[in-house]
Enzyme design. Structure first.
Site, PDB file in Angstrom:
ATOM      1  N   SER A  37      36.078  47.786  35.718  1.00 55.11           N
ATOM      2  CA  SER A  37      35.492  48.218  34.446  1.00 55.11           C
ATOM      3  C   SER A  37      33.975  48.135  34.558  1.00 55.11           C
ATOM      4  O   SER A  37      33.442  47.318  35.320  1.00 55.11           O
ATOM      5  CB  SER A  37      35.957  47.302  33.323  1.00 55.11           C
ATOM      6  N   TYR A  64      36.877  38.541  30.753  1.00 57.54           N
ATOM      7  CA  TYR A  64      37.270  39.872  31.222  1.00 57.54           C
ATOM      8  C   TYR A  64      36.216  40.409  32.194  1.00 57.54           C
ATOM      9  O   TYR A  64      36.540  40.888  33.286  1.00 57.54           O
ATOM     10  CB  TYR A  64      37.397  40.769  29.996  1.00 57.54           C
TER      11      TYR A  64
HETATM   12  N1  LIG Z   1      40.933  50.589  27.617  1.00 59.66           N
HETATM   13  C1  LIG Z   1      39.717  50.575  28.090  1.00 59.66           C
HETATM   14  O1  LIG Z   1      38.744  50.956  27.397  1.00 59.66           O
HETATM   15  C2  LIG Z   1      39.470  50.108  29.507  1.00 59.66           C
HETATM   16  C3  LIG Z   1      38.187  50.251  30.052  1.00 59.66           C
HETATM   17  C4  LIG Z   1      37.947  49.826  31.350  1.00 59.66           C
HETATM   18  C5  LIG Z   1      38.964  49.283  32.095  1.00 59.66           C
HETATM   19  N2  LIG Z   1      40.205  49.140  31.555  1.00 59.66           N
HETATM   20  C6  LIG Z   1      41.259  48.531  32.389  1.00 59.66           C
HETATM   21  O2  LIG Z   1      42.360  49.416  32.497  1.00 59.66           O
HETATM   22  C7  LIG Z   1      43.561  48.661  32.712  1.00 59.66           C
HETATM   23  C8  LIG Z   1      44.603  49.111  31.698  1.00 59.66           C
HETATM   24  O3  LIG Z   1      44.104  48.796  30.400  1.00 59.66           O
HETATM   25  P1  LIG Z   1      44.671  49.443  29.063  1.00 59.66           P
HETATM   26  O4  LIG Z   1      43.507  49.660  28.191  1.00 59.66           O
HETATM   27  O5  LIG Z   1      45.591  50.562  29.382  1.00 59.66           O
HETATM   28  O6  LIG Z   1      45.495  48.178  28.499  1.00 59.66           O
HETATM   29  P2  LIG Z   1      46.891  48.085  27.717  1.00 59.66           P
HETATM   30  O7  LIG Z   1      47.115  49.277  26.885  1.00 59.66           O
HETATM   31  O8  LIG Z   1      46.862  46.749  27.039  1.00 59.66           O
HETATM   32  O9  LIG Z   1      47.954  48.066  28.895  1.00 59.66           O
HETATM   33  C9  LIG Z   1      48.009  46.972  29.769  1.00 59.66           C
HETATM   34  C10 LIG Z   1      49.176  47.155  30.729  1.00 59.66           C
HETATM   35  O10 LIG Z   1      49.245  45.998  31.572  1.00 59.66           O
HETATM   36  C11 LIG Z   1      50.568  45.441  31.490  1.00 59.66           C
HETATM   37  N3  LIG Z   1      50.468  43.994  31.661  1.00 59.66           N
HETATM   38  C12 LIG Z   1      49.721  43.102  30.984  1.00 59.66           C
HETATM   39  N4  LIG Z   1      49.936  41.858  31.423  1.00 59.66           N
HETATM   40  C13 LIG Z   1      50.854  41.959  32.422  1.00 59.66           C
HETATM   41  C14 LIG Z   1      51.492  41.012  33.266  1.00 59.66           C
HETATM   42  N5  LIG Z   1      51.231  39.694  33.187  1.00 59.66           N
HETATM   43  N6  LIG Z   1      52.371  41.460  34.187  1.00 59.66           N
HETATM   44  C15 LIG Z   1      52.670  42.787  34.272  1.00 59.66           C
HETATM   45  N7  LIG Z   1      52.078  43.721  33.505  1.00 59.66           N
HETATM   46  C16 LIG Z   1      51.197  43.304  32.585  1.00 59.66           C
HETATM   47  C17 LIG Z   1      51.081  45.855  30.098  1.00 59.66           C
HETATM   48  O11 LIG Z   1      52.478  45.935  30.028  1.00 59.66           O
HETATM   49  P3  LIG Z   1      53.412  44.765  29.466  1.00 59.66           P
HETATM   50  O12 LIG Z   1      52.753  44.182  28.248  1.00 59.66           O
HETATM   51  O13 LIG Z   1      54.701  45.449  29.188  1.00 59.66           O
HETATM   52  O14 LIG Z   1      53.531  43.781  30.572  1.00 59.66           O
HETATM   53  C18 LIG Z   1      50.511  47.272  30.007  1.00 59.66           C
HETATM   54  O15 LIG Z   1      51.336  48.164  30.688  1.00 59.66           O
HETATM   55  C19 LIG Z   1      43.179  47.189  32.557  1.00 59.66           C
HETATM   56  O16 LIG Z   1      43.004  46.602  33.824  1.00 59.66           O
HETATM   57  C20 LIG Z   1      41.865  47.259  31.815  1.00 59.66           C
HETATM   58  O17 LIG Z   1      41.059  46.140  32.068  1.00 59.66           O
HETATM   59  C21 LIG Z   1      40.476  49.534  30.267  1.00 59.66           C
END
Ligand SMILES: NC(=O)c1ccc[n+]([C@@H]2O[C@H](COP(=O)([O-])OP(=O)(O)OC[C@H]3O[C@@H](n4cnc5c(N)ncnc54)[C@H](OP(=O)(O)O)[C@@H]3O)[C@@H](O)[C@H]2O)c1
Length: 283
Positions: A142, A155
């Site tokens: 990120s 984070y």
């Molecule tokens: N959204 C943004 O603006 C943004 C920006 C930069 C980077 N990112 C990065 O992109 C990635 C995805 O983020 P997102 O925004 O899509 O988040 P999200 O909607 O909260 O999705 C997170 C995913 O990770 C899984 N997860 C969480 N804890 C887990 C565990 N202990 N074991 C296995 N799976 C787990 C969740 O599924 P379950 O709950 O079913 O396990 C879900 O599929 C992350 O690494 C985040 O830091 C996001």
């Protein structure tokens, strides 16, 4: 890796958010995809959607922080598809919280999911990739790992760690056929963590961040794998020049970023966190 046709990919955090778009993009590019997350039902829904598109999919309901589950993720994928070419470490968690108010267990949990699990899964995937002299590991990092993003301290530390790890993998395994990329989105709209915060708060995306859609992050990931890119900063203007300023002139960045909306954003997130604190305590 020029083609993804018939390659095998594991993607963690594939049940929702950005991970869904990443999984769809890999499947549409012709890869066999192992979908990993904790929620079985969400994974099955995702798998159904991908099957309908003609993709080869395996679902693995697992917590990426569990050592036995980590081994099982790799082994089940090898058993089903016979090889492992791509590992996308996408699963992540994030708390919007002032650092000094966070409890120790939660700090460790975020670091375990976001940083330790990607390292350990990579360690298990690498021998297979090295043996076949082909493999690519993607870290979903990120911009928060580069820019001091308010109230995302733990984070941000985890994402900075992923960027450092990616650079080291690239240099340690140069010439082996195995490489790594860090994808660094800024704020992502429409799905995922930030989209949920935005929905709950009505917060306006600060000018300096810009925003992208999950499918743009997915395209960035495909480019990174196919062209072996080291780091991809997905949000373009005005973020990329600001990242350069941050790297070369960190003090100037501290002065400039608040003028471009970072302070308003910090105040909005703090208000959001204060409202949520009683709820978090009862979670
Ligand atoms: N959204 C943004 O603006 C943004 C920006 C930069 C980077 N990112 C990065 O992109 C990635 C995805 O983020 P997102 O925004 O899509 O988040 P999200 O909607 O909260 O999705 C997170 C995913 O990770 C899984 N997860 C969480 N804890 C887990 C565990 N202990 N074991 C296995 N799976 C787990 C969740 O599924 P379950 O709950 O079913 O396990 C879900 O599929 C992350 O690494 C985040 O830091 C996001």
């Amino acid at each position: 890796m020029h083609t993804l046709e018939q390659r095998t990919a594991i993607i963690t955090g594939a049940s929702r958010g950005i991970g869904r778009s990443l999984a769809l993009a890999l499947g549409q590019a012709g890869a066999n995809v192992a979908l990993v997350a904790r929620s079985f039902t969400d994974l099955e829904e995702m798998a159904d959607e991908m099957h309908h598109q003609g993709c080869e999919v395996l679902t693995i309901a697992a917590d990426v922080t569990d050592a036995m589950a980590q081994a099982q993720i790799i082994q089940s994928t090898l058993n089903r598809f016979g090889s492992l070419d791509i590992l996308v470490n996408n699963a992540g968690q994030c708390d919007v919280a002032e650092f000094h108010t966070m409890d120790e267990d939660r700090i460790r949990q975020i670091l375990d999911v976001n940083l330790t699990a990607p390292l350990l899964l990579s360690r298990l995937a690498l021998p297979h990739m090295l043996q076949q002299r082909r493999g690519h590991i993607v870290m979903m990092a990120s911009v928060a790992g580069v820019i001091g993003t308010p109230v995302l301290d733990v984070y941000a530390a985890s994402k900075a760690g992923l960027i450092g790890f990616t650079r080291t993998i690239r240099s340690s395994y140069r010439g082996s056929g195995v490489s790594a990329s860090a994808i660094c989105p800024g704020l992502v709209d429409e799905a995922g963590i930030y989209a949920r915060v935005k929905h709950e708060t009505g917060i306006k995306t600060p000018f300096l961040a810009g925003s992208v859609r999950p499918d743009q992050v997915a395209q960035a990931m495909l480019r990174a794998i196919q062209r072996d890119l080291a780091e991809v900063y997905v949000n373009a203007l005005p973020l990329r020049p600001l990242l350069l300023i941050q790297t070369l002139f960190p003090r100037a960045a501290e002065w400039l970023f608040p003028l471009l909306g970072a302070d308003i954003y910090r105040r909005a997130l703090c208000t959001y966190e204060l409202k949520r604190t009683p709820q978090r305590r009862s979670d």
